[in-house]
Design a protein around this motif. Sequence first.
Motif, PDB file in Angstrom:
ATOM      1  N   MET A 135      54.797 -49.207 -54.420  1.00  0.00           N
ATOM      2  CA  MET A 135      53.733 -48.462 -55.084  1.00  0.00           C
ATOM      3  C   MET A 135      54.140 -47.039 -55.439  1.00  0.00           C
ATOM      4  SD  MET A 135      50.491 -49.497 -52.682  1.00  0.00           S
ATOM      5  CE  MET A 135      50.289 -51.133 -52.012  1.00  0.00           C
ATOM      6  N   MET A 136      55.038 -46.455 -54.633  1.00  0.00           N
ATOM      7  CA  MET A 136      55.414 -45.061 -54.846  1.00  0.00           C
ATOM      8  C   MET A 136      56.879 -44.980 -55.251  1.00  0.00           C
ATOM      9  SD  MET A 136      53.556 -43.321 -51.558  1.00  0.00           S
ATOM     10  CE  MET A 136      54.008 -41.680 -52.086  1.00  0.00           C
ATOM     11  N   PRO A 174      49.856 -39.348 -48.730  1.00  0.00           N
ATOM     12  CA  PRO A 174      51.201 -39.500 -48.161  1.00  0.00           C
ATOM     13  C   PRO A 174      52.156 -38.373 -48.553  1.00  0.00           C
ATOM     14  CG  PRO A 174      50.419 -41.589 -49.025  1.00  0.00           C
ATOM     15  CD  PRO A 174      49.421 -40.552 -49.450  1.00  0.00           C
ATOM     16  N   ASN A 175      52.028 -37.872 -49.792  1.00  0.00           N
ATOM     17  CA  ASN A 175      52.948 -36.836 -50.256  1.00  0.00           C
ATOM     18  C   ASN A 175      52.665 -35.474 -49.640  1.00  0.00           C
ATOM     19  OD1 ASN A 175      54.543 -38.408 -52.062  1.00  0.00           O
ATOM     20  ND2 ASN A 175      52.801 -38.463 -53.447  1.00  0.00           N
ATOM     21  N   ILE A 206      46.897 -43.798 -53.293  1.00  0.00           N
ATOM     22  CA  ILE A 206      47.381 -44.380 -52.041  1.00  0.00           C
ATOM     23  C   ILE A 206      47.140 -43.376 -50.924  1.00  0.00           C
ATOM     24  CG2 ILE A 206      49.380 -45.337 -50.836  1.00  0.00           C
ATOM     25  CD1 ILE A 206      50.572 -45.753 -53.715  1.00  0.00           C
ATOM     26  N   GLN A 207      46.532 -43.838 -49.859  1.00  0.00           N
ATOM     27  CA  GLN A 207      46.177 -42.954 -48.768  1.00  0.00           C
ATOM     28  C   GLN A 207      46.709 -43.487 -47.443  1.00  0.00           C
ATOM     29  OE1 GLN A 207      41.972 -43.331 -49.228  1.00  0.00           O
ATOM     30  NE2 GLN A 207      41.838 -41.921 -50.948  1.00  0.00           N
ATOM     31  N   MET A 208      46.952 -42.563 -46.516  1.00  0.00           N
ATOM     32  CA  MET A 208      47.319 -42.923 -45.149  1.00  0.00           C
ATOM     33  C   MET A 208      46.081 -42.730 -44.280  1.00  0.00           C
ATOM     34  SD  MET A 208      51.047 -41.046 -44.901  1.00  0.00           S
ATOM     35  CE  MET A 208      51.587 -41.814 -43.368  1.00  0.00           C
ATOM     36  N   ARG A 209      45.786 -43.727 -43.474  1.00  0.00           N
ATOM     37  CA  ARG A 209      44.616 -43.668 -42.589  1.00  0.00           C
ATOM     38  C   ARG A 209      45.094 -43.692 -41.138  1.00  0.00           C
ATOM     39  NH1 ARG A 209      39.087 -44.928 -43.030  1.00  0.00           N
ATOM     40  NH2 ARG A 209      38.135 -45.524 -41.038  1.00  0.00           N
ATOM     41  N   GLN A 219      50.455 -30.502 -45.352  1.00  0.00           N
ATOM     42  CA  GLN A 219      50.843 -29.289 -46.059  1.00  0.00           C
ATOM     43  C   GLN A 219      50.030 -29.179 -47.345  1.00  0.00           C
ATOM     44  OE1 GLN A 219      55.012 -29.798 -46.995  1.00  0.00           O
ATOM     45  NE2 GLN A 219      54.630 -31.477 -48.409  1.00  0.00           N
ATOM     46  N   PRO A 220      49.812 -27.956 -47.843  1.00  0.00           N
ATOM     47  CA  PRO A 220      49.027 -27.782 -49.068  1.00  0.00           C
ATOM     48  C   PRO A 220      49.870 -27.983 -50.315  1.00  0.00           C
ATOM     49  CG  PRO A 220      49.615 -25.644 -48.210  1.00  0.00           C
ATOM     50  CD  PRO A 220      50.152 -26.653 -47.237  1.00  0.00           C
ATOM     51  N   TYR A 221      50.539 -29.134 -50.383  1.00  0.00           N
ATOM     52  CA  TYR A 221      51.490 -29.390 -51.468  1.00  0.00           C
ATOM     53  C   TYR A 221      51.767 -30.885 -51.477  1.00  0.00           C
ATOM     54  CZ  TYR A 221      55.832 -28.889 -54.219  1.00  0.00           C
ATOM     55  OH  TYR A 221      56.810 -28.969 -55.182  1.00  0.00           O
TER      56      TYR A 221
END
Length: 230
Positions: A135-136, A174-175, A206-209, A219-221
């Motif tokens: 996906m990524m 994730p990023n 896409i998310q990490m749970r 991080q803010p990035y």
Amino acid sequence: MSKYSIEEFLKQTEQEDKGQGLFELETPRMLEVNLEGQVWAKAGSMISYNGNIKFEREGLFEHGLGKTFKKAFTGEGASLMKATGNGKLYLADEGKKVIVLDLRNDVIHVNGNDLLAFEPSIKWDIKLMKRIAGMMAGGLFNVRCEGTGMIAITSHYEPLTLRVTPDRPVITDPNATVAWSGNLQPEFQTDITLKTFFGRGSGESIQMRFEGDGFVVVQPYEEVYFKSNS
């Protein structure tokens, strides 16, 4: 003396020993390693050194066949170099903020692109997140660090640590996810309702749970990785 004189510049920026041990934060974005023996560091992170230090690329089978195979799937982001000798070694990674952690029989997972250096006493293993590899771009991998010793991780700008409790799961991009406690096992989910807000090739968010009891560092990035054609 002028505040812009060379003497004043040297006074403000000159290296100084802070007596912090093996890993020393020379500046918030630069790690000094007071090397007396060996350390592992991210390939390409050396910016300066003095003394008698030898650098070697990680050997193909140095950490066993299993890690070599996993590394082939994760690309160059997991490449390590071994620094051996005595002297001062300075490491940095694209101006990212450096965080030093002193593990005491602890376990932590670090995004593979955010692990800067660690002592040889730390046991590590590359974990490829296979479920989202398609996906990524380039997939996503992390390094499981375990044991007693120093590690240094990096973050774009100031990191934020979020507590995860049984009644309060945490969902992250994730990023933007830097690290998480060793007892947490993230699950992956997609949110099609958010697809119009993301310029992702998959068209989905896409998310990490994270569920359980622990912490997640973000991080803010958003760090986007690209698969190498080589």
